[in-house]
Structures are given as structure tokens and as C-alpha cells.
Design an enzyme around this catalytic site. Structure first.
Site, PDB file in Angstrom:
ATOM      1  N   CYS A  28      -4.211   6.351  11.885  1.00 49.63           N
ATOM      2  CA  CYS A  28      -3.468   6.383  13.154  1.00 49.63           C
ATOM      3  C   CYS A  28      -2.481   7.539  13.231  1.00 49.63           C
ATOM      4  CB  CYS A  28      -2.740   5.063  13.388  1.00 49.63           C
ATOM      5  SG  CYS A  28      -1.397   4.735  12.203  1.00 49.63           S
ATOM      6  N   CYS A  59      -0.238   6.880   7.521  1.00 45.77           N
ATOM      7  CA  CYS A  59      -1.619   6.409   7.600  1.00 45.77           C
ATOM      8  C   CYS A  59      -2.515   7.539   8.104  1.00 45.77           C
ATOM      9  CB  CYS A  59      -1.690   5.211   8.552  1.00 45.77           C
ATOM     10  SG  CYS A  59      -3.361   4.644   8.936  1.00 45.77           S
ATOM     11  N   CYS A  75      -2.222   0.914  15.433  1.00 48.13           N
ATOM     12  CA  CYS A  75      -3.212   1.179  14.387  1.00 48.13           C
ATOM     13  C   CYS A  75      -4.248   0.055  14.333  1.00 48.13           C
ATOM     14  CB  CYS A  75      -2.527   1.317  13.030  1.00 48.13           C
ATOM     15  SG  CYS A  75      -3.668   1.795  11.704  1.00 48.13           S
ATOM     16  N   ARG A 100       3.936   6.729   2.871  1.00 42.91           N
ATOM     17  CA  ARG A 100       3.016   7.776   3.292  1.00 42.91           C
ATOM     18  C   ARG A 100       2.414   7.437   4.651  1.00 42.91           C
ATOM     19  NH1 ARG A 100       1.018   5.926  -1.288  1.00 42.91           N
ATOM     20  NH2 ARG A 100      -1.019   5.506  -0.342  1.00 42.91           N
ATOM     21  N   CYS A 139       2.396   2.924   9.524  1.00 47.09           N
ATOM     22  CA  CYS A 139       1.479   3.064  10.655  1.00 47.09           C
ATOM     23  C   CYS A 139       2.239   2.972  11.975  1.00 47.09           C
ATOM     24  CB  CYS A 139       0.417   1.958  10.638  1.00 47.09           C
ATOM     25  SG  CYS A 139      -0.592   1.884   9.151  1.00 47.09           S
ATOM     26  N   THR A 172       0.810  -1.221   0.000  1.00 45.38           N
ATOM     27  CA  THR A 172       0.000   0.000   0.000  1.00 45.38           C
ATOM     28  C   THR A 172       0.841   1.267   0.000  1.00 45.38           C
ATOM     29  OG1 THR A 172      -0.127   0.094   2.424  1.00 45.38           O
ATOM     30  CG2 THR A 172      -1.835  -1.176   1.269  1.00 45.38           C
ATOM     31  N   ARG A 192      -6.643  -3.204   9.315  1.00 43.22           N
ATOM     32  CA  ARG A 192      -6.495  -4.643   9.142  1.00 43.22           C
ATOM     33  C   ARG A 192      -5.021  -5.037   9.048  1.00 43.22           C
ATOM     34  NH1 ARG A 192      -9.397  -7.472   4.133  1.00 43.22           N
ATOM     35  NH2 ARG A 192      -7.598  -8.699   3.577  1.00 43.22           N
TER      36      ARG A 192
END
Length: 350
Positions: free
Chosen positions: A57, A54, A27, A52, A23, A19, A30
Site C-alpha cells: 500500500c 508496507c 491496505c 518499515r 500500512c 511484522t 490481511r
């Protein structure tokens, strides 16, 4: 991480290759597959690697930094006499249920209890400064003196007329790189500093109230200002010795153990057996461990510097990952200080 464990917040970040997002360990998103994960020591390292943050969170924020809407609520309590009503919250775009959940989770008390405690803390200050009862009650948001007297007595177990003789512990929630901490201080000194999330904050505050025999309320105190400044300097690697007055009542043995903890050199560790020997009770290793665990003033009274005789970390109320982080931080700070060039002592020109 797989269990959304907040005790690891500030220790590391994880990124998901599939993705491109990173995080914090707590967090609630999933859990990704293990083969898609990369781990970084901090948010800056993850961002530098091209990931990048999240949006759920917000790992780029300080682990304990409150959201913007909480900041608005706290400013409201400082600036206005009466706490916000449910209607005020809704008009500000804040769901009352959300505020209740947030304060219960992060402050260990309901939003209503926090507001009342904050108001009573300010009221006690005002009365002790000589303000009139009428003015103080109005500033606290009460429309009747009887209502104010009842609320004051419920909190302090004494009427407003006894304000000059009342003691009170003021609480502040402090942001740190290792997550939020709750700090408390009375006029005698700092009496509470503990990590949130690892312990039952309700039980801790009840124990503090019962142990000191006074009300424990959100509020301001000069010792809390000093504590926050010294903590920031400590975490920045620029402070090795806290200078705060401390107030932690205990038995003669407990006081001896806590004093021995403060004598452990910065950047060093010792064993429970070493502490037992230092206080003249070489056979009391287990009692030392129990007393160590009852220390209410983490970091400042450095119970994290005590480890098992075999070198294992032992226990820690704030969690072993925080203990490991603190020991590494202090060792690195001490090493950097030792290798820094000495200040110039060149004599001034005649």
C-alpha cells in the site's frame, strides 16, 4: 481499517508489532490482531518509531499519489498526438486491463473515455486558438476528417466549426493529504472540487455536465493551476482565504447559503441554524442542510465549518473523519497565525 476503508487514508497509519510494518488504512493485506496494532498520525511518525513501510500500500506516499506507470501514461497523452493502443501499453509493461481498472476506480471513467476526452479537450483549445481543422484532427490522432468531426460532435454536440462558441469544463485530479480530489473549472471559474471515494463520481460529473450544459473533459485550465497552488498552500497551513473565481449556479436561496458559508471565519464553526438565520430564513434549517450537501466546491466553499447546534459534527460528503481533520487543521493554522510575531515596522534610518 478492518474494512480497508480508503476514507481514512491521510488521517492515520497503523503499524503491526509482529511484522514491524506500517500500512495505510485502505491496505488490502490481511487484517492483523488488534493487540498487535499501533496507530500513528502519519507515515513519518511510524517510520521514526522503527517500522518499515508496507510494499503493497506504500503508506509513505501521498494518499492520492498515482503510481509511476500512471505518470508515464499521462505524460504520453500530453506529448503525443494519439492515445496509446493496447499494443503500446503492453510494450511499456502495462497490462491494458490494469489501466482500465485504475482509471475506472480513481478517475471515474474508462481509460478509453479518458483518452478521448483528453484529446477532444486539446482539440477544442487548438481550434479556439485558430489552428486549422486538418492540423487539429491529425494532432488528436485521427486519420480522417470525417472521423474527427464525428468524435467532436459526439463529445460537444456541435460540429468543429462551432468551436469558438463552445463552453467546456476541464477536469484535473488533485493530490491532497486527505486523498485524491477531482477539480473542475470553466472560463467562468472553479465549479467542482470533491473527494473521490466517498461519492459516486460518475453521478457528480453527470450532474455537473447537465447543470452547466456543456462537456466535462480532462484537460488544462489556468484556474485549475491556481486552485492546485492554493490547495497546496492551504494544506501547508499558509493560506486562510482562497482567491479563486467560483462558478456554482443555483437558486437565490442556494446562492445565499453558499455565500454565508464563505463568510464563516477561518478556524471557526457555526450551526445550520446560524446559517438559516444569516440568510433571513430562520425556520429553514433543514433546507440549509440540504443546500450544504449540494455544495460542489468543497473546502473552497467551506461547508465543513457547519456543525449541529449541539456541537456534533453533522454530515459531510467527504466523510466525517475528513471533516474533523479539516476543522482541526484550520483551528491550528488560525492559532499559529494569531501567535506569530507581528512583522517589523521599524522606520528606516534617515
Amino acid at each position: 481499517m478492518c474494512d480497508s476503508d480508503a476514507s481514512y487514508d491521510g488521517i492515520f497509519c497503523f503499524a503491526v508489532r509482529s511484522t514491524g510494518i506500517f500500512c495505510r488504512p485502505s491496505c488490502s493485506a490481511r487484517t492483523p490482531k488488534r493487540e498487535n496494532l499501533r496507530f500513528f498520525p502519519d507515515a513519518a511518525s511510524a517510520a521514526a518509531a522503527g517500522f518499515r513501510a508496507c510494499k503493497r500500500c506504500q503508506p509513505e506516499r501521498t494518499p492520492s499519489a498515482p503510481p509511476e506507470w500512471i505518470g508515464r501514461l499521462l505524460r504520453h497523452l500530453e506529448e503525443r498526438p494519439a492515445p496509446p493502443r493496447a499494443e503500446d501499453l503492453c510494450n511499456a509493461g502495462i497490462a491494458p486491463a490494469r489501466a482500465r481498472r485504475w482509471f475506472r476506480r480513481y478517475y471515474g471513467m474508462s481509460f478509453r473515455a479518458f483518452c478521448e476526452g483528453h484529446a477532444m479537450s486539446k482539440a477544442l483549445d487548438a481550434l479556439q486558438k485558430g489552428n486549422s481543422l486538418d492540423h487539429t484532427a491529425a494532432e488528436a490522432g485521427f486519420t480522417s476528417l470525417s472521423g474527427f468531426r464525428d468524435a467532436f460532435k459526439r463529445v460537444f454536440a456541435q460540429p468543429p466549426g462551432a468551436a469558438d462558441d463552445l463552453e467546456c469544463v476541464r477536469l484535473r485530479w488533485v493530490e491532497t493529504p486527505l486523498g485524491p480530489m477531482v477539480a473542475g473549472a470553466s472560463d467562468a471559474g472553479v465549479c467542482q472540487l470533491s473527494f473521490l471515494g466517498e461519492s459516486d463520481i460518475d453521478a457528480e460529473l453527470r450532474g455537473l455536465r447537465d447543470g452547466l450544459g456543456c462537456a466535462v473533459l480532462p484537460g488544462r485550465h489556468p484556474f485549475l493551476d491556481q486552485l492546485q497552488t492554493e490547495l497546496e498552500t492551504y494544506f501547508a497551513g499558509q493560506l486562510q482565504q482562497f482567491t479563486l473565481p467560483l462558478h456554482q449556479p443555483g437558486t437565490a436561496f442556494q446562492q445565499a447559503v453558499w455565500s454565508a458559508l464563505q463568510a464563516i471565519p477561518f478556524g471557526a464553526t457555526c450551526s445550520y441554524r446560524d446559517i438559516a438565520t444569516a440568510v433571513g430564513r430562520p425556520g429553514a434549517t433543514r433546507a440549509v442542510g440540504t443546500t450544504n450537501g449540494r455544495n460542489r466546491i468543497a473546502i473552497v466553499i467551506p461547508c465543513h465549518r457547519v456543525i449541529n447546534a449541539g456541537g456534533a459534527l453533522g454530515g459531510y460528503g467527504g466523510g466525517l473523519e475528513r471533516k474533523r481533520w479539516l476543522l482541526r487543521h484550520e483551528a491550528a493554522t488560525a492559532s499559529a497565525a494569531a501567535s506569530a510575531p507581528a512583522p517589523s515596522t521599524a522606520a528606516a534610518a534617515p
